[in-house]
Design a protein around this motif. Structure first.
Motif, PDB file in Angstrom:
ATOM      1  N   ASN A   1       0.790  -1.376   0.233  1.00 21.79           N
ATOM      2  CA  ASN A   1      -0.232   0.034  -0.056  1.00 21.79           C
ATOM      3  C   ASN A   1       0.570   1.204   0.077  1.00 21.79           C
ATOM      4  O   ASN A   1       0.868   2.309  -0.545  1.00 21.79           O
ATOM      5  CB  ASN A   1      -0.713  -0.351   1.340  1.00 21.79           C
ATOM      6  N   ILE A   2       1.883   1.453   0.798  1.00 21.82           N
ATOM      7  CA  ILE A   2       3.454   2.220   0.328  1.00 21.82           C
ATOM      8  C   ILE A   2       3.021   2.930  -0.775  1.00 21.82           C
ATOM      9  O   ILE A   2       3.431   3.617  -0.926  1.00 21.82           O
ATOM     10  CB  ILE A   2       4.225   2.230   1.677  1.00 21.82           C
ATOM     11  N   GLY A   3       3.803   1.319  -1.705  1.00 23.11           N
ATOM     12  CA  GLY A   3       3.794   1.637  -2.553  1.00 23.11           C
ATOM     13  C   GLY A   3       2.984   1.902  -3.509  1.00 23.11           C
ATOM     14  O   GLY A   3       3.622   1.954  -5.367  1.00 23.11           O
TER      15      GLY A   3
ATOM     16  N   ILE B   1       0.180   9.259  -2.306  1.00 21.74           N
ATOM     17  CA  ILE B   1       1.078  10.402  -1.411  1.00 21.74           C
ATOM     18  C   ILE B   1       2.378  11.083  -2.037  1.00 21.74           C
ATOM     19  O   ILE B   1       2.710  11.986  -1.815  1.00 21.74           O
ATOM     20  CB  ILE B   1       0.941   9.798  -0.290  1.00 21.74           C
ATOM     21  N   ILE B   2       3.595   9.327  -1.882  1.00 17.67           N
ATOM     22  CA  ILE B   2       4.888   9.874  -1.948  1.00 17.67           C
ATOM     23  C   ILE B   2       5.049   9.955  -3.508  1.00 17.67           C
ATOM     24  O   ILE B   2       5.895  11.514  -4.287  1.00 17.67           O
ATOM     25  CB  ILE B   2       5.459   8.454  -1.858  1.00 17.67           C
TER      26      ILE B   2
ATOM     27  N   VAL C   1       6.221  17.184  -6.805  1.00 18.01           N
ATOM     28  CA  VAL C   1       6.325  18.610  -6.468  1.00 18.01           C
ATOM     29  C   VAL C   1       7.549  19.348  -6.475  1.00 18.01           C
ATOM     30  O   VAL C   1       8.751  19.644  -6.892  1.00 18.01           O
ATOM     31  CB  VAL C   1       5.432  18.945  -5.121  1.00 18.01           C
ATOM     32  N   PHE C   2       8.339  18.384  -5.208  1.00 12.84           N
ATOM     33  CA  PHE C   2       9.881  18.369  -4.846  1.00 12.84           C
ATOM     34  C   PHE C   2      11.006  18.648  -6.533  1.00 12.84           C
ATOM     35  O   PHE C   2      11.480  19.771  -6.772  1.00 12.84           O
ATOM     36  CB  PHE C   2      10.823  17.594  -4.186  1.00 12.84           C
ATOM     37  N   ALA C   3      10.813  17.430  -7.095  1.00 18.27           N
ATOM     38  CA  ALA C   3      11.515  17.956  -8.437  1.00 18.27           C
ATOM     39  C   ALA C   3      11.210  18.688  -9.590  1.00 18.27           C
ATOM     40  O   ALA C   3      12.143  19.258  -9.628  1.00 18.27           O
ATOM     41  CB  ALA C   3      11.471  15.999  -8.992  1.00 18.27           C
TER      42      ALA C   3
ATOM     43  N   ILE D   1       3.592   7.433 -10.530  1.00 18.66           N
ATOM     44  CA  ILE D   1       2.275   7.805 -10.628  1.00 18.66           C
ATOM     45  C   ILE D   1       1.484   7.200 -12.238  1.00 18.66           C
ATOM     46  O   ILE D   1       0.288   6.219 -11.887  1.00 18.66           O
ATOM     47  CB  ILE D   1       1.898   9.506 -10.893  1.00 18.66           C
ATOM     48  N   ALA D   2       2.261   6.669 -12.545  1.00 19.86           N
ATOM     49  CA  ALA D   2       1.506   5.895 -13.814  1.00 19.86           C
ATOM     50  C   ALA D   2       0.785   4.451 -13.499  1.00 19.86           C
ATOM     51  O   ALA D   2       0.344   4.180 -14.455  1.00 19.86           O
ATOM     52  CB  ALA D   2       1.894   6.001 -15.315  1.00 19.86           C
TER      53      ALA D   2
END
Length: 115
Positions: free
Chosen positions: A57-59, A63-64, A70-72, A88-89
């Motif tokens: 679920n973390i993967g 969220i991450i 955004v950071f990149a 994300i894709a």
């Protein structure tokens, strides 16, 4: 009906991620080589179902990779942006075909359906 809405949402996320990936000028070889990398999170199931579901679920939550995107973008880090868009894709692709977040009861029990 709810499953259909979630699958449609996944398809839209997939298409948007691919669109933005094309805008980065990233390599399509990189895209296809990394597209299934988030599925390595299934290795948590080697320990037990609870760990497996948690790590999977973390993967497979947005969220991450969204935070990394955004950071990149802010840091002008092209490779990190490309990798986060691929991530994300992947999640969007999984949702589109009916794979959802896992319940600790069984690998096949997801928030979308019993696979």
């Amino acid at each position: 009906m709810n499953k259909l809405i979630l699958q449609l949402e996944g398809l839209i996320v997939l298409l948007i991620a691919v669109y933005f990936y094309t805008q980065t000028g990233g390599s399509w070889v990189l895209f296809f080589l990394c597209l299934l990398v988030p599925d390595l999170s299934m290795l948590g199931y080697l320990k037990n179902k609870r760990w497996g579901a948690g790590i999977y679920n973390i993967g497979h939550t947005y969220i991450i990779p969204l935070l990394l995107s955004v950071f990149a973008f802010i840091a002008s880090h092209d490779l990190l942006l490309a990798l986060s868009l691929i991530w994300i894709a992947h999640i969007g692709m999984d949702r589109t075909i009916g794979y959802g977040l896992k319940y600790p009861s069984d690998f096949k029990d997801t928030h979308l359906q019993k696979v």
